[in-house]
Design an enzyme around this catalytic site. Structure first.
Site, short mmCIF file in Angstrom:
data_model
loop_
_atom_site.label_atom_id
_atom_site.label_comp_id
_atom_site.label_asym_id
_atom_site.label_seq_id
_atom_site.Cartn_x
_atom_site.Cartn_y
_atom_site.Cartn_z
CD GLU A 63 -3.18 1.15 1.87
OE1 GLU A 63 -3.89 2.19 1.73
OE2 GLU A 63 -3.44 -0.18 2.41
N GLY A 83 -5.87 4.88 -0.14
CA GLY A 83 -6.22 3.28 -0.61
C GLY A 83 -7.68 3.02 -0.24
CB SER A 93 7.43 -17.94 4.18
OG SER A 93 7.99 -19.33 4.04
#
Length: 140
Positions: A63, A83, A93
């Site tokens: 974001e 956003g 991962s």
């Protein structure tokens, strides 16, 4: 782009002071005609309890880079960028090193923008695929 890449990256660094981006050590590292890239170190500060990068930290990175890209490419002097929707698919991962988030437009509207953000490791392996929708609200 009316500013140099160096000026844009310096402006991004300046607006990150005393924010979540500074807390997470997010650094904007590359800008082009249609993209912005940031990096974030993967350390215990951004781990979940089992020692791998927390999904929330990846979403914060995504974001941050998407919103900053909207600010840059839509002339943020005239708009507030927010956003309004984000979705992330965490693919792999990672426990250490750095991750890189590259934001590119899927849609560049006057009011809403949709960003494709790929988060990768230093070798270019996909860690997370994120879609972010931002809105540009005119400043009064």
């Amino acid at each position: 782009m009316k500013y140099s890449h160096e000026e844009i990256l310096a402006a991004c660094a300046k607006m990150c002071k005393n924010t979540l981006m500074e807390t997470l050590d997010i650094e904007f590292i590359e800008v082009g005609e249609d993209f912005l890239t940031a990096k974030m170190p993967v350390t215990p500060r951004v781990h979940q309890p089992d020692g791998v990068l927390h999904g929330g930290a990846m979403v914060a990175l995504a974001e941050s880079v998407g919103s900053a890209a909207s600010f840059i490419f839509l002339d943020g002097k005239h708009f507030y960028i927010r956003g309004i929707e984000i979705s992330a698919n965490h693919i792999k991962s990672i426990a250490s090193g750095e991750v890189f988030a590259k934001a590119q437009f899927l849609h560049k509207g006057r009011t809403t923008q949709v960003w494709d953000i790929k988060i990768t490791d230093a070798e270019g392996s996909l860690i997370s695929a994120v879609k972010l929708t931002t809105i540009a609200l005119p400043k009064k």
